[in-house]
Design a protein around this motif. Structure first.
Motif, PDB file in Angstrom:
ATOM      1  N   ALA A 124      -5.669   8.694  51.627  1.00 55.43           N
ATOM      2  CA  ALA A 124      -4.958   9.606  50.731  1.00 55.43           C
ATOM      3  C   ALA A 124      -3.458   9.572  50.993  1.00 55.43           C
ATOM      4  CB  ALA A 124      -5.490  11.029  50.892  1.00 55.43           C
ATOM      5  N   THR A 125      -3.061   9.444  52.260  1.00 53.12           N
ATOM      6  CA  THR A 125      -1.629   9.409  52.568  1.00 53.12           C
ATOM      7  C   THR A 125      -1.000   8.112  52.076  1.00 53.12           C
ATOM      8  OG1 THR A 125      -1.869   8.358  54.748  1.00 53.12           O
ATOM      9  CG2 THR A 125      -2.025  10.755  54.661  1.00 53.12           C
ATOM     10  N   ASN A 126      -1.790   7.044  52.039  1.00 53.30           N
ATOM     11  CA  ASN A 126      -1.267   5.755  51.594  1.00 53.30           C
ATOM     12  C   ASN A 126      -1.281   5.603  50.079  1.00 53.30           C
ATOM     13  OD1 ASN A 126      -0.906   4.927  54.244  1.00 53.30           O
ATOM     14  ND2 ASN A 126      -2.953   4.061  54.398  1.00 53.30           N
ATOM     15  N   ALA A 127      -1.955   6.532  49.400  1.00 50.98           N
ATOM     16  CA  ALA A 127      -2.077   6.422  47.948  1.00 50.98           C
ATOM     17  C   ALA A 127      -0.743   6.606  47.251  1.00 50.98           C
ATOM     18  CB  ALA A 127      -3.078   7.451  47.431  1.00 50.98           C
ATOM     19  N   ALA A 128       0.104   7.452  47.808  1.00 54.70           N
ATOM     20  CA  ALA A 128       1.408   7.711  47.177  1.00 54.70           C
ATOM     21  C   ALA A 128       2.451   7.943  48.264  1.00 54.70           C
ATOM     22  CB  ALA A 128       1.321   8.928  46.260  1.00 54.70           C
ATOM     23  N   PRO A 129       2.809   6.897  49.002  1.00 54.54           N
ATOM     24  CA  PRO A 129       3.729   7.065  50.128  1.00 54.54           C
ATOM     25  C   PRO A 129       5.129   7.510  49.726  1.00 54.54           C
ATOM     26  CG  PRO A 129       3.393   4.745  49.643  1.00 54.54           C
ATOM     27  CD  PRO A 129       2.411   5.502  48.817  1.00 54.54           C
ATOM     28  N   GLN A 130       5.456   7.385  48.433  1.00 53.19           N
ATOM     29  CA  GLN A 130       6.809   7.732  48.000  1.00 53.19           C
ATOM     30  C   GLN A 130       6.975   9.240  47.780  1.00 53.19           C
ATOM     31  OE1 GLN A 130       4.533   6.208  46.263  1.00 53.19           O
ATOM     32  NE2 GLN A 130       4.402   7.014  44.197  1.00 53.19           N
ATOM     33  N   VAL A 131       5.870  10.007  47.866  1.00 54.87           N
ATOM     34  CA  VAL A 131       5.969  11.448  47.661  1.00 54.87           C
ATOM     35  C   VAL A 131       5.563  12.170  48.940  1.00 54.87           C
ATOM     36  CG1 VAL A 131       5.534  11.284  45.193  1.00 54.87           C
ATOM     37  CG2 VAL A 131       3.616  11.575  46.749  1.00 54.87           C
ATOM     38  N   SER A 132       5.918  13.449  49.011  1.00 56.65           N
ATOM     39  CA  SER A 132       5.660  14.205  50.237  1.00 56.65           C
ATOM     40  C   SER A 132       4.280  14.863  50.233  1.00 56.65           C
ATOM     41  CB  SER A 132       6.727  15.291  50.421  1.00 56.65           C
ATOM     42  OG  SER A 132       6.722  16.179  49.321  1.00 56.65           O
ATOM     43  N   THR A 133       3.657  14.994  49.054  1.00 52.70           N
ATOM     44  CA  THR A 133       2.333  15.595  48.978  1.00 52.70           C
ATOM     45  C   THR A 133       1.405  14.716  48.154  1.00 52.70           C
ATOM     46  OG1 THR A 133       2.908  16.896  47.006  1.00 52.70           O
ATOM     47  CG2 THR A 133       3.229  17.943  49.148  1.00 52.70           C
ATOM     48  N   VAL A 134       0.112  14.874  48.384  1.00 51.21           N
ATOM     49  CA  VAL A 134      -0.904  14.077  47.698  1.00 51.21           C
ATOM     50  C   VAL A 134      -1.975  15.005  47.155  1.00 51.21           C
ATOM     51  CG1 VAL A 134      -2.706  12.336  48.008  1.00 51.21           C
ATOM     52  CG2 VAL A 134      -0.503  12.032  49.113  1.00 51.21           C
ATOM     53  N   GLN A 135      -2.466  14.712  45.953  1.00 53.21           N
ATOM     54  CA  GLN A 135      -3.546  15.493  45.368  1.00 53.21           C
ATOM     55  C   GLN A 135      -4.866  15.063  45.999  1.00 53.21           C
ATOM     56  OE1 GLN A 135      -3.148  17.858  43.093  1.00 53.21           O
ATOM     57  NE2 GLN A 135      -5.226  18.301  42.450  1.00 53.21           N
ATOM     58  N   LEU A 136      -5.524  15.986  46.674  1.00 53.78           N
ATOM     59  CA  LEU A 136      -6.811  15.683  47.298  1.00 53.78           C
ATOM     60  C   LEU A 136      -7.678  16.932  47.293  1.00 53.78           C
ATOM     61  CD1 LEU A 136      -8.442  13.450  48.812  1.00 53.78           C
ATOM     62  CD2 LEU A 136      -7.596  14.458  50.927  1.00 53.78           C
ATOM     63  N   LEU A 137      -8.912  16.761  46.863  1.00 58.64           N
ATOM     64  CA  LEU A 137      -9.871  17.864  46.820  1.00 58.64           C
ATOM     65  C   LEU A 137      -9.358  19.032  45.992  1.00 58.64           C
ATOM     66  CD1 LEU A 137     -11.084  17.829  50.529  1.00 58.64           C
ATOM     67  CD2 LEU A 137     -12.129  16.722  48.559  1.00 58.64           C
ATOM     68  N   GLY A 138      -8.698  18.714  44.887  1.00 60.02           N
ATOM     69  CA  GLY A 138      -8.263  19.747  43.963  1.00 60.02           C
ATOM     70  C   GLY A 138      -7.044  20.525  44.400  1.00 60.02           C
ATOM     71  N   ALA A 139      -6.345  20.027  45.414  1.00 59.60           N
ATOM     72  CA  ALA A 139      -5.156  20.739  45.891  1.00 59.60           C
ATOM     73  C   ALA A 139      -4.109  19.749  46.368  1.00 59.60           C
ATOM     74  CB  ALA A 139      -5.532  21.688  47.030  1.00 59.60           C
ATOM     75  N   GLN A 140      -2.867  20.182  46.349  1.00 62.40           N
ATOM     76  CA  GLN A 140      -1.781  19.360  46.872  1.00 62.40           C
ATOM     77  C   GLN A 140      -1.801  19.444  48.397  1.00 62.40           C
ATOM     78  OE1 GLN A 140      -0.821  17.453  43.819  1.00 62.40           O
ATOM     79  NE2 GLN A 140       0.831  17.371  45.308  1.00 62.40           N
ATOM     80  N   ARG A 141      -1.917  18.306  49.052  1.00 63.45           N
ATOM     81  CA  ARG A 141      -1.946  18.265  50.503  1.00 63.45           C
ATOM     82  C   ARG A 141      -0.681  17.600  51.033  1.00 63.45           C
ATOM     83  NH1 ARG A 141      -6.954  19.614  52.899  1.00 63.45           N
ATOM     84  NH2 ARG A 141      -8.163  20.647  51.280  1.00 63.45           N
ATOM     85  N   ASP A 142      -0.073  18.221  52.023  1.00 69.21           N
ATOM     86  CA  ASP A 142       1.098  17.649  52.652  1.00 69.21           C
ATOM     87  C   ASP A 142       0.715  16.366  53.388  1.00 69.21           C
ATOM     88  OD1 ASP A 142       2.827  17.642  55.424  1.00 69.21           O
ATOM     89  OD2 ASP A 142       4.019  18.264  53.698  1.00 69.21           O
ATOM     90  N   VAL A 143       1.507  15.318  53.203  1.00 74.69           N
ATOM     91  CA  VAL A 143       1.197  14.026  53.807  1.00 74.69           C
ATOM     92  C   VAL A 143       1.115  14.133  55.329  1.00 74.69           C
ATOM     93  CG1 VAL A 143       2.073  11.694  54.210  1.00 74.69           C
ATOM     94  CG2 VAL A 143       2.106  12.641  51.910  1.00 74.69           C
ATOM     95  N   LYS A 144       2.032  14.872  55.927  1.00 76.94           N
ATOM     96  CA  LYS A 144       2.014  15.038  57.385  1.00 76.94           C
ATOM     97  C   LYS A 144       0.717  15.718  57.827  1.00 76.94           C
ATOM     98  CE  LYS A 144       4.626  16.986  61.255  1.00 76.94           C
ATOM     99  NZ  LYS A 144       5.809  17.786  61.654  1.00 76.94           N
ATOM    100  N   GLU A 145       0.283  16.715  57.074  1.00 74.83           N
ATOM    101  CA  GLU A 145      -0.963  17.406  57.402  1.00 74.83           C
ATOM    102  C   GLU A 145      -2.146  16.436  57.338  1.00 74.83           C
ATOM    103  OE1 GLU A 145      -3.956  20.740  55.407  1.00 74.83           O
ATOM    104  OE2 GLU A 145      -2.068  20.215  54.438  1.00 74.83           O
ATOM    105  N   LEU A 146      -2.178  15.589  56.302  1.00 72.55           N
ATOM    106  CA  LEU A 146      -3.265  14.628  56.157  1.00 72.55           C
ATOM    107  C   LEU A 146      -3.262  13.622  57.307  1.00 72.55           C
ATOM    108  CD1 LEU A 146      -3.087  13.963  52.311  1.00 72.55           C
ATOM    109  CD2 LEU A 146      -4.877  15.195  53.539  1.00 72.55           C
TER     110      LEU A 146
END
Length: 235
Positions: free
Chosen positions: A157-179
């Motif tokens: 999920a973190t590699n899906a959109a490395p150019q942004v700071s958050t990623v959509q996962l499980l119906g919510a925006q997840r912070d890349v650092k958190e993932l």
């Protein structure tokens, strides 16, 4: 004087206590019960049913019909024996095969959610009552597989959109650092239960290891520059 948070204490323990390394390993004993909540009398039959469901998937590129049939068979097995942890882990694998590279696509949210739910169930059902309790080789295999798979899903999920700071996962925006932290934690646990690849991934994805690595690299660069200056002075 400020006190350490629980997380800070955990981090310091992990950095300075060699026993907290994933390579230290969990206690795995052949004498432990094969799986919690599953009798030895039931186990052989459950394994045979599970094996029959997943054998057709053990090819380089299983076809969609075989994958769908495996998911259906494993779902029926789970409905009859909801405490059988390996079926959840294997259904998660089959679902991932069906999704291919599209595990972060919003259109596949239902299957992605089921993958995470299945992995959580597999971990919960196979986990020992206490972290210090010994586990059977079968338990360890289920836990290592499920934790590694979930860590992979977080990392993907973190590699899906490395150019942004958050990623959509499980119906919510997840912070890349958190993932990344969740991935590192799951790889650590998978490593504890014997997954050698996960042991290496736990180190590579650990945010504190990355930070320490960056500090060391910076120190080495400074050291190299100082040596150059000394050499210039000598010459």
């Amino acid at each position: 004087m400020s006190s350490l948070t629980a997380n800070d204490t955990h981090v310091l323990s992990a950095l300075f206590d060699p026993e907290s390394s994933p390579s230290a390993g969990a206690k795995i004993s052949p004498e432990a019960a094969s799986l919690p909540n599953v009798s030895q009398g039931e186990l052989s039959s459950l394994q045979a049913q599970e094996h029959a469901a997943i054998v057709p998937l053990n090819t380089t590129s299983p076809d969609r019909a075989s994958i769908d049939n495996a998911i259906r068979t494993l779902t029926e097995l789970i409905q009859r024996y909801p405490d059988y942890a390996p079926a959840y882990a294997n259904r998660a694998q089959a679902l991932r095969l069906r999704l291919g590279k599209d595990t972060t696509d919003a259109a596949n949210r239902e299957d992605v959610s089921l993958i995470f739910a299945d992995l959580e169930c597999a971990i919960s059902l196979a986990a020992p009552v206490s972290p210090q309790d010994p586990v059977s080789p079968m338990q360890a295999n289920v836990l290592a597989t499920a934790y590694a798979h979930r860590g992979y899903q977080y990392l993907k999920a973190t590699n899906a959109a490395p150019q942004v700071s958050t990623v959509q996962l499980l119906g919510a925006q997840r912070d890349v650092k958190e993932l990344e932290e969740l991935a590192s934690r799951d790889f650590f646990m998978a490593g504890m239960y014997g997954n050698k690849v996960a042991q290496r991934m736990a180190v590579k994805t650990n945010p504190y290891a990355k930070m320490c690595g960056a500090i060391v690299k910076e120190a080495l660069r400074d050291e190299i520059e100082s040596v150059k200056l000394v050499n210039k002075g000598i010459s």
